[in-house]
Scaffold this motif. Sequence first.
Motif, PDB file in Angstrom:
ATOM      1  N   ASN A   9       0.826  -1.201   0.000  1.00  0.00           N
ATOM      2  CA  ASN A   9       0.000   0.000   0.000  1.00  0.00           C
ATOM      3  C   ASN A   9       0.861   1.252   0.000  1.00  0.00           C
ATOM      4  O   ASN A   9       0.564   2.228  -0.690  1.00  0.00           O
ATOM      5  CB  ASN A   9      -0.913  -0.034   1.223  1.00  0.00           C
ATOM      6  CG  ASN A   9      -2.086   0.892   1.046  1.00  0.00           C
ATOM      7  OD1 ASN A   9      -2.546   1.071  -0.072  1.00  0.00           O
ATOM      8  ND2 ASN A   9      -2.531   1.482   2.119  1.00  0.00           N
ATOM      9  N   LYS A  10       1.936   1.199   0.779  1.00  0.00           N
ATOM     10  CA  LYS A  10       2.842   2.354   0.812  1.00  0.00           C
ATOM     11  C   LYS A  10       3.391   2.651  -0.577  1.00  0.00           C
ATOM     12  O   LYS A  10       3.501   3.801  -0.995  1.00  0.00           O
ATOM     13  CB  LYS A  10       4.014   2.062   1.765  1.00  0.00           C
ATOM     14  CG  LYS A  10       3.738   2.437   3.192  1.00  0.00           C
ATOM     15  CD  LYS A  10       5.033   2.360   3.992  1.00  0.00           C
ATOM     16  CE  LYS A  10       4.711   2.182   5.464  1.00  0.00           C
ATOM     17  NZ  LYS A  10       5.828   1.601   6.197  1.00  0.00           N
ATOM     18  N   LEU A  11       3.745   1.594  -1.272  1.00  0.00           N
ATOM     19  CA  LEU A  11       4.266   1.767  -2.629  1.00  0.00           C
ATOM     20  C   LEU A  11       3.251   2.457  -3.525  1.00  0.00           C
ATOM     21  O   LEU A  11       3.578   3.349  -4.302  1.00  0.00           O
ATOM     22  CB  LEU A  11       4.599   0.407  -3.250  1.00  0.00           C
ATOM     23  CG  LEU A  11       6.004  -0.143  -3.093  1.00  0.00           C
ATOM     24  CD1 LEU A  11       6.135  -1.415  -3.907  1.00  0.00           C
ATOM     25  CD2 LEU A  11       7.033   0.872  -3.548  1.00  0.00           C
ATOM     26  N   VAL A  12       2.002   2.015  -3.394  1.00  0.00           N
ATOM     27  CA  VAL A  12       0.956   2.597  -4.233  1.00  0.00           C
ATOM     28  C   VAL A  12       0.797   4.076  -3.908  1.00  0.00           C
ATOM     29  O   VAL A  12       0.621   4.909  -4.799  1.00  0.00           O
ATOM     30  CB  VAL A  12      -0.369   1.843  -4.041  1.00  0.00           C
ATOM     31  CG1 VAL A  12      -1.486   2.529  -4.800  1.00  0.00           C
ATOM     32  CG2 VAL A  12      -0.221   0.416  -4.520  1.00  0.00           C
ATOM     33  N   ILE A  13       0.888   4.398  -2.621  1.00  0.00           N
ATOM     34  CA  ILE A  13       0.777   5.808  -2.238  1.00  0.00           C
ATOM     35  C   ILE A  13       1.921   6.605  -2.849  1.00  0.00           C
ATOM     36  O   ILE A  13       1.722   7.705  -3.374  1.00  0.00           O
ATOM     37  CB  ILE A  13       0.751   5.936  -0.705  1.00  0.00           C
ATOM     38  CG1 ILE A  13      -0.553   5.355  -0.165  1.00  0.00           C
ATOM     39  CG2 ILE A  13       0.896   7.392  -0.287  1.00  0.00           C
ATOM     40  CD1 ILE A  13      -0.592   5.181   1.322  1.00  0.00           C
ATOM     41  N   HIS A  14       3.103   6.021  -2.826  1.00  0.00           N
ATOM     42  CA  HIS A  14       4.248   6.683  -3.460  1.00  0.00           C
ATOM     43  C   HIS A  14       3.985   6.908  -4.949  1.00  0.00           C
ATOM     44  O   HIS A  14       4.279   7.976  -5.496  1.00  0.00           O
ATOM     45  CB  HIS A  14       5.512   5.838  -3.303  1.00  0.00           C
ATOM     46  CG  HIS A  14       6.255   6.112  -2.038  1.00  0.00           C
ATOM     47  ND1 HIS A  14       6.877   7.317  -1.805  1.00  0.00           N
ATOM     48  CD2 HIS A  14       6.467   5.364  -0.939  1.00  0.00           C
ATOM     49  CE1 HIS A  14       7.437   7.284  -0.612  1.00  0.00           C
ATOM     50  NE2 HIS A  14       7.203   6.101  -0.055  1.00  0.00           N
ATOM     51  N   LEU A  31      11.748  -0.248   0.313  1.00  0.00           N
ATOM     52  CA  LEU A  31      10.351  -0.662   0.284  1.00  0.00           C
ATOM     53  C   LEU A  31      10.139  -1.780  -0.738  1.00  0.00           C
ATOM     54  O   LEU A  31       9.479  -2.790  -0.450  1.00  0.00           O
ATOM     55  CB  LEU A  31       9.491   0.551  -0.058  1.00  0.00           C
ATOM     56  CG  LEU A  31       8.076   0.588   0.490  1.00  0.00           C
ATOM     57  CD1 LEU A  31       8.056   0.205   1.959  1.00  0.00           C
ATOM     58  CD2 LEU A  31       7.487   1.975   0.299  1.00  0.00           C
ATOM     59  N   VAL A  32      10.724  -1.585  -1.926  1.00  0.00           N
ATOM     60  CA  VAL A  32      10.588  -2.598  -2.966  1.00  0.00           C
ATOM     61  C   VAL A  32      11.166  -3.915  -2.469  1.00  0.00           C
ATOM     62  O   VAL A  32      10.571  -4.984  -2.621  1.00  0.00           O
ATOM     63  CB  VAL A  32      11.313  -2.157  -4.256  1.00  0.00           C
ATOM     64  CG1 VAL A  32      11.409  -3.318  -5.242  1.00  0.00           C
ATOM     65  CG2 VAL A  32      10.577  -0.995  -4.902  1.00  0.00           C
ATOM     66  N   ARG A  33      12.309  -3.832  -1.805  1.00  0.00           N
ATOM     67  CA  ARG A  33      12.948  -5.044  -1.306  1.00  0.00           C
ATOM     68  C   ARG A  33      12.059  -5.711  -0.257  1.00  0.00           C
ATOM     69  O   ARG A  33      11.883  -6.926  -0.248  1.00  0.00           O
ATOM     70  CB  ARG A  33      14.303  -4.681  -0.702  1.00  0.00           C
ATOM     71  CG  ARG A  33      15.315  -5.793  -0.851  1.00  0.00           C
ATOM     72  CD  ARG A  33      16.699  -5.318  -0.496  1.00  0.00           C
ATOM     73  NE  ARG A  33      17.324  -4.526  -1.552  1.00  0.00           N
ATOM     74  CZ  ARG A  33      18.317  -3.677  -1.339  1.00  0.00           C
ATOM     75  NH1 ARG A  33      18.789  -3.479  -0.124  1.00  0.00           N
ATOM     76  NH2 ARG A  33      18.861  -3.013  -2.342  1.00  0.00           N
ATOM     77  N   ALA A  34      11.483  -4.887   0.613  1.00  0.00           N
ATOM     78  CA  ALA A  34      10.651  -5.445   1.688  1.00  0.00           C
ATOM     79  C   ALA A  34       9.413  -6.136   1.138  1.00  0.00           C
ATOM     80  O   ALA A  34       9.030  -7.217   1.597  1.00  0.00           O
ATOM     81  CB  ALA A  34      10.246  -4.340   2.653  1.00  0.00           C
TER      82      ALA A  34
END
Lengths: 219, 221
Positions: A9-14, A31-34
């Motif tokens: 979700n964080k990625l999408v917000i980014h 984040l991508v790695r996580a």
Amino acid sequence: MPMYGDLGNKLVIHAKRTQGLAHLPPYQTELVRAVTREVRDLNRDVESLLEPFQGSFDPTQDHATACTLLVNHLSMRRNKRCLLAYHRTRTDKLEEMVWNGVDVADLAGPQAGGGRGNGPGGAADGGSSSGSNLSPQEEDYVRQYSDLLAAYKGQWTDIDLTGSLEPPRDLFIDVRVLKDAGEIQTEYGAINLTKNSQFYVRQGDVERLIQQGYLQKLG
Amino acid sequence: MDIDDILQEVDPTVYRIPQEKRDLQELTRAWIAERSAPELLPWPPNDLFERINAAIKRQIERVEELTGDMDPKSNFALIVIQTELERYKYLVRSYLRARLAKIDRHTLHYLSSDALRARMSDIELAYATRHQALLHNHYLSSFLSSFPPNLQNLNDAVGGISMIETPDLDTAVIIRLLKDSFVEGRGVDSDGALQMKEGDIVILRWADAKPLVEAGKAELV
């Protein structure tokens, strides 16, 4: 406790935020790695859950396990979609920059001094600040995409494909010089473009310079 | 070029229009249609673009010849020719860019079947294929390669939802009828059908308008 999918979700917000920005914010390597790690962990869970069944798992016999599997499965796919969306948003942005004639070397080279000062070929807004914001993979991508675009454009030599998409009204336009751009050659002789001067020139001759922010169209 | 030209073009009694003019009209129509249709339309047949390219090249040479001439009369002609040339080039550019934008948006969709591939020109097809390869590679090197193998595809259709996005064929378009015909359209609440005359303008879903446009009974505006 963080839930599955929180990171995605964080990625999408980014990604959403990136869409509205003029420049490209830094690549979220961590984040991508996580998120990728979460997918791998989930997959391991699925495998260990399925292991005792030796391939003969019957969902109707064991509802609890079936439910866990389904949730894990969906979470993995959701994470994948988030990652795809995030990367696609960024590549779209990069492609747009390539189309707008932002210098690839400026975009990709974080160590280059030209990235900060507006030296020769200093890119328009966005180009200068996004220097080190690309992941190494994205730098590769930009380089390859520029080659691809150049190849495509090469098929249409007489039409400048990256030219303005505004319908041309007049052959000649008034422009003001915003940044020193040196001397350019036109059919009517050479013009020396010094800052703050104003010229009446053929639009086709200065299209690129307007796009790159050297000139401003008047009127 | 205005509406009269378009109408005249479809009038079967006018056959004496020179090829160059017909090409320009065809290009303009293709351009208008491409910009309003939600999906990629077929690449124009009959070497239209070869002729257009040749015409542009000829005019550029002409401009170069005339530039040396300082006679005021030819100077004026030069400006007219150059303006026309710029506009012609704009049409081509805008048309190509509109197509490219659609191809970029739904690359996998347009590459997915032979019928869809046939809509693209050779150059566009090469571009789309290469672009998709670049993207896939980028995904792979960024994160996909560390995924479990069964999750590495980009064309899954699990749960009935395909990963490949397709253009929305139900978007509204505006068409002008070129021949009297019977127009059927699907609505939100109820469907409608109407007998319409040549020149009538109607707004409806692209999916409903497509057969009419393809049969030459209507054109996009």
